[in-house]
Design a protein around this motif. Structure first.
Motif: not given
Length: 122
Positions: A1-21
């Motif tokens: 194993m080289i590493g472990k998943l830290q997070c999944v990043v999604l590109d979007c126009p409105d970060v707060g709205a998509l985080a709340r979704f």
């Protein structure tokens, strides 16, 4: 194993709205203090109760995916197991998702409010 998943990043126009979704869909804490990230109007996080971390990055001029059109690639997609697929569909539609396809095998493809596809599997 080289590493472990830290997070999944999604590109979007409105970060707060998509985080709340995704918070409404998966539970968890939006923008919980975490030394790994600085959150602001261009970057938000969601820490889920099961230990996963999603991040949302504002991209000016974001081009939403148009599944399955390769001219507008998926960028990523998530598969989510659900107990009752009909109830889950009603809930995600109420949160602003769009139904893209119902597969004959029973799973359903949706787009989140920023256009990223995700599947519900019953």
């Amino acid at each position: 194993m080289i590493g472990k998943l830290q997070c999944v990043v999604l590109d979007c126009p409105d970060v707060g709205a998509l985080a709340r979704f995704y918070q409404s869909l998966l539970g968890g804490d939006v923008n919980r203090p975490d030394r790994r990230w600085t959150v602001d109007d261009g970057f938000a996080t969601l820490h889920t109760g099961d230990g996963h971390v999603f991040a949302f990055q504002r991209v000016p001029g974001h081009r939403a995916p148009r599944w399955p059109d390769p001219a507008y690639p998926q960028q990523l997609h998530l598969d989510l197991d659900v107990e009752d697929i009909d109830l889950a569909q009603e809930q995600v539609l109420g949160l602003g998702a769009t139904l893209l396809r119902t597969d004959p095998a029973g799973w359903r493809v949706f787009a989140d409010p920023a256009g990223h596809p995700f599947c519900l599997l019953g």
